[in-house]
Design a protein around this motif. Structure first.
Motif, PDB file in Angstrom:
ATOM      1  N   GLY A  55       3.082  20.769  -3.961  1.00  0.00           N
ATOM      2  CA  GLY A  55       4.461  20.300  -3.873  1.00  0.00           C
ATOM      3  C   GLY A  55       4.825  19.895  -2.454  1.00  0.00           C
ATOM      4  N   PRO A  56       6.011  19.258  -2.316  1.00  0.00           N
ATOM      5  CA  PRO A  56       6.463  18.875  -0.979  1.00  0.00           C
ATOM      6  C   PRO A  56       6.648  20.119  -0.112  1.00  0.00           C
ATOM      7  CG  PRO A  56       8.238  18.620  -2.605  1.00  0.00           C
ATOM      8  CD  PRO A  56       6.971  18.909  -3.380  1.00  0.00           C
ATOM      9  N   GLY A  57       6.021  20.110   1.067  1.00  0.00           N
ATOM     10  CA  GLY A  57       6.168  21.256   1.976  1.00  0.00           C
ATOM     11  C   GLY A  57       5.251  22.423   1.661  1.00  0.00           C
ATOM     12  N   SER A  58       4.324  22.239   0.732  1.00  0.00           N
ATOM     13  CA  SER A  58       3.442  23.366   0.370  1.00  0.00           C
ATOM     14  C   SER A  58       2.389  23.633   1.445  1.00  0.00           C
ATOM     15  CB  SER A  58       2.763  23.093  -0.982  1.00  0.00           C
ATOM     16  OG  SER A  58       2.018  21.898  -0.926  1.00  0.00           O
ATOM     17  N   GLY A  59       2.251  22.719   2.417  1.00  0.00           N
ATOM     18  CA  GLY A  59       1.316  22.939   3.526  1.00  0.00           C
ATOM     19  C   GLY A  59       0.050  22.105   3.448  1.00  0.00           C
ATOM     20  N   LYS A  60       0.075  21.028   2.666  1.00  0.00           N
ATOM     21  CA  LYS A  60      -1.113  20.170   2.518  1.00  0.00           C
ATOM     22  C   LYS A  60      -1.599  19.626   3.869  1.00  0.00           C
ATOM     23  CE  LYS A  60       1.133  17.330  -0.223  1.00  0.00           C
ATOM     24  NZ  LYS A  60       2.439  18.004  -0.265  1.00  0.00           N
ATOM     25  N   THR A  62      -0.889  20.573   6.942  1.00  0.00           N
ATOM     26  CA  THR A  62      -1.287  21.640   7.882  1.00  0.00           C
ATOM     27  C   THR A  62      -2.707  22.109   7.584  1.00  0.00           C
ATOM     28  OG1 THR A  62       1.026  22.334   7.943  1.00  0.00           O
ATOM     29  CG2 THR A  62      -0.614  23.949   8.702  1.00  0.00           C
ATOM     30  N   ARG A 134      -0.143  11.026  -6.879  1.00  0.00           N
ATOM     31  CA  ARG A 134       1.140  11.689  -7.096  1.00  0.00           C
ATOM     32  C   ARG A 134       1.607  11.546  -8.539  1.00  0.00           C
ATOM     33  NH1 ARG A 134       2.276  13.148  -1.858  1.00  0.00           N
ATOM     34  NH2 ARG A 134       4.470  13.632  -1.608  1.00  0.00           N
ATOM     35  N   GLU A 162      10.173  28.540  -0.908  1.00  0.00           N
ATOM     36  CA  GLU A 162       9.348  28.528   0.317  1.00  0.00           C
ATOM     37  C   GLU A 162       9.114  27.084   0.781  1.00  0.00           C
ATOM     38  OE1 GLU A 162       8.406  30.929   2.278  1.00  0.00           O
ATOM     39  OE2 GLU A 162       6.983  29.805   3.520  1.00  0.00           O
ATOM     40  N   ARG A 170      11.002  21.662   9.370  1.00  0.00           N
ATOM     41  CA  ARG A 170       9.912  20.834   9.908  1.00  0.00           C
ATOM     42  C   ARG A 170      10.329  20.020  11.137  1.00  0.00           C
ATOM     43  NH1 ARG A 170       6.123  17.964   5.726  1.00  0.00           N
ATOM     44  NH2 ARG A 170       8.084  17.190   4.864  1.00  0.00           N
ATOM     45  N   ARG A 185      12.369  15.006  -4.760  1.00  0.00           N
ATOM     46  CA  ARG A 185      10.906  15.133  -4.603  1.00  0.00           C
ATOM     47  C   ARG A 185      10.367  16.279  -5.446  1.00  0.00           C
ATOM     48  NH1 ARG A 185      10.767  15.691   1.692  1.00  0.00           N
ATOM     49  NH2 ARG A 185       8.490  15.826   1.509  1.00  0.00           N
ATOM     50  N   THR A 214       0.653  33.389   5.958  1.00  0.00           N
ATOM     51  CA  THR A 214       0.564  32.604   7.196  1.00  0.00           C
ATOM     52  C   THR A 214      -0.425  31.455   7.014  1.00  0.00           C
ATOM     53  OG1 THR A 214      -1.293  33.863   8.081  1.00  0.00           O
ATOM     54  CG2 THR A 214       0.913  34.733   8.560  1.00  0.00           C
ATOM     55  N   VAL A 215      -0.359  30.512   7.948  1.00  0.00           N
ATOM     56  CA  VAL A 215      -1.280  29.369   7.908  1.00  0.00           C
ATOM     57  C   VAL A 215      -2.724  29.879   7.903  1.00  0.00           C
ATOM     58  CG1 VAL A 215      -2.120  27.409   9.284  1.00  0.00           C
ATOM     59  CG2 VAL A 215       0.349  27.780   9.015  1.00  0.00           C
TER      60      VAL A 215
HETATM   61  N1  LIG Z   1       1.903  28.976   5.791  1.00  0.00           N
HETATM   62  C1  LIG Z   1       2.955  28.470   6.397  1.00  0.00           C
HETATM   63  N2  LIG Z   1       3.975  29.262   6.769  1.00  0.00           N
HETATM   64  C2  LIG Z   1       5.070  28.736   7.380  1.00  0.00           C
HETATM   65  N3  LIG Z   1       5.218  27.419   7.678  1.00  0.00           N
HETATM   66  C3  LIG Z   1       4.232  26.599   7.318  1.00  0.00           C
HETATM   67  C4  LIG Z   1       3.056  27.064   6.662  1.00  0.00           C
HETATM   68  N4  LIG Z   1       2.249  26.000   6.440  1.00  0.00           N
HETATM   69  C5  LIG Z   1       2.897  24.930   6.907  1.00  0.00           C
HETATM   70  N5  LIG Z   1       4.076  25.270   7.448  1.00  0.00           N
HETATM   71  C6  LIG Z   1       5.082  24.396   8.032  1.00  0.00           C
HETATM   72  O1  LIG Z   1       5.813  23.881   6.917  1.00  0.00           O
HETATM   73  C7  LIG Z   1       6.119  22.497   7.116  1.00  0.00           C
HETATM   74  C8  LIG Z   1       5.516  21.705   5.959  1.00  0.00           C
HETATM   75  O2  LIG Z   1       4.087  21.776   6.060  1.00  0.00           O
HETATM   76  P1  LIG Z   1       3.200  20.476   5.807  1.00  0.00           P
HETATM   77  O3  LIG Z   1       3.802  19.326   6.514  1.00  0.00           O
HETATM   78  O4  LIG Z   1       1.815  20.840   6.116  1.00  0.00           O
HETATM   79  O5  LIG Z   1       3.411  20.348   4.232  1.00  0.00           O
HETATM   80  P2  LIG Z   1       3.036  19.159   3.252  1.00  0.00           P
HETATM   81  O6  LIG Z   1       2.590  19.770   1.989  1.00  0.00           O
HETATM   82  O7  LIG Z   1       2.133  18.202   3.922  1.00  0.00           O
HETATM   83  O8  LIG Z   1       4.457  18.516   3.031  1.00  0.00           O
HETATM   84  P3  LIG Z   1       4.836  17.029   2.558  1.00  0.00           P
HETATM   85  O9  LIG Z   1       4.415  16.887   1.146  1.00  0.00           O
HETATM   86  O10 LIG Z   1       6.320  16.992   2.677  1.00  0.00           O
HETATM   87  O11 LIG Z   1       4.146  16.073   3.487  1.00  0.00           O
HETATM   88  C9  LIG Z   1       5.583  22.137   8.493  1.00  0.00           C
HETATM   89  O12 LIG Z   1       6.622  22.233   9.431  1.00  0.00           O
HETATM   90  C10 LIG Z   1       4.508  23.188   8.755  1.00  0.00           C
HETATM   91  O13 LIG Z   1       4.355  23.448  10.136  1.00  0.00           O
END
Ligand SMILES: Nc1ncnc2c1ncn2[C@@H]1O[C@H](COP(=O)(O)OP(=O)(O)OP(=O)(O)O)[C@@H](O)[C@H]1O
Ligand SMILES: Nc1ccn([C@@H]2O[C@H](COP(=O)(O)O)[C@@H](O)[C@H]2O)c(=O)n1
Ligand SMILES: [Mg+2]
Length: 238
Positions: A55-60, A62, A134, A162, A170, A185, A214-215
């Motif tokens: 999902g959006p913001g799931s940390g892909k 990172t 997607r 989360e 971000r 989204r 954590t990351v």
């Molecule tokens: N495990 C974590 N704990 C806390 N914050 C995190 C973690 N992983 C990533 N983040 C932070 O959360 C935000 C979203 O992470 P990231 O950009 O990697 O997600 P994404 O899945 O690529 O999102 P999008 O689909 O919107 O591009 C960033 O600011 C990142 O630094």
């Protein structure tokens, strides 16, 4: 045509590898021994393609950065490629901006042409495609135009609250990082992206990763998946 088997060198016999009966080993033997390439990208050798979903913001993004630096993958983020295209003097710039602002999906032909260019200029033949496909339409168009399925799909599973918290923290000035677009989204993710995860799950290609913690904790889960591939690399030269 990608010569899928041309560079394959087995340091132990195929029969011996098969005798391990490990599903990942068997899947990779099949991957590297079937000659199903086509002319979708301009390489003589089929890249090892991993789709990274969640999902959006799931940390892909990172996690992809870490996978790329530790395991030598090229990282292509579909969203990032679209944002670059949107900011360049491109004929599709205005369309892409409007679609991203609405949290919708850009027409597949545009996204796939950017991904194809990325694959062709990548310096690694191990490719992470982050945030793609997607939708089922994205998936079907990719398989038709590029002519292959992914070798592996990583799916980051994360609770909505989360994901929202992470996006709102971000601070990268993205036009879609606001509550109104985030809601859209999340709905697009459930309605259009989850069917893609289900499709590849039914084909046994999905590695689901719990994306909380954590990351580094999350990366440890991811590392185990890629370490098993690296272990195989000792036997298979790819
Ligand atoms: N495990 C974590 N704990 C806390 N914050 C995190 C973690 N992983 C990533 N983040 C932070 O959360 C935000 C979203 O992470 P990231 O950009 O990697 O997600 P994404 O899945 O690529 O999102 P999008 O689909 O919107 O591009 C960033 O600011 C990142 O630094
Ligand atoms: N396959 C895709 C990927 C992304 N988009 C659009 O870009 C936005 C941002 O993507 P992120 O992966 O960086 O979150 C996304 O919300 C879509 O509008 C797309 O259309 N197709
Ligand atoms: Mg991202």
């Amino acid at each position: 045509m990608w010569r899928r088997f041309a560079h394959l060198s087995l340091s132990i016999s195929r029969t011996k590898l098969q005798s391990l009966q490990d599903p990942t080993v068997l899947k990779l033997i099949n991957t590297f021994s079937s000659d199903a390439g086509n002319d979708g990208v301009a390489s003589s050798r089929k890249p090892f393609i991993t789709f990274v979903l969640g999902g959006p913001g799931s940390g892909k993004g990172t996690q992809c950065e870490k996978i790329a630096s530790i395991f030598g993958f090229a990282h292509l983020s579909a969203g990032e490629l679209l944002r670059e295209e949107m900011s360049s003097p491109s004929e599709n710039g205005e369309l892409i901006r409007n679609v991203i602002k609405e949290g919708k999906i850009v027409p597949s032909a545009i996204t796939i042409s950017l991904i194809k260019r990325g694959i062709n200029s990548a310096t690694s033949d191990k490719i992470l495609i982050d945030g793609f496909p997607r939708s089922e339409e994205n998936r079907i168009a990719f398989e038709k135009i590029i002519g292959v399925e992914p070798d592996l799909v990583i799916f980051f599973e994360c609770p909505e609250e989360e994901m929202v918290k992470r996006i709102l923290g971000r601070n990268q000035g993205r036009i879609d990082d606001n509550m109104e677009t985030i809601r859209k989204r999340l709905k697009v993710f459930e309605d259009l992206n989850m069917p893609v995860v289900e499709h590849y799950s039914s084909k046994g290609k999905v590695h689901k990763i719990t994306a909380t913690g954590t990351v580094d904790e999350i990366f440890e889960r991811v590392r185990q998946v890629f370490a098993s591939l690296r272990y195989l690399k000792a036997f298979l030269s790819f």
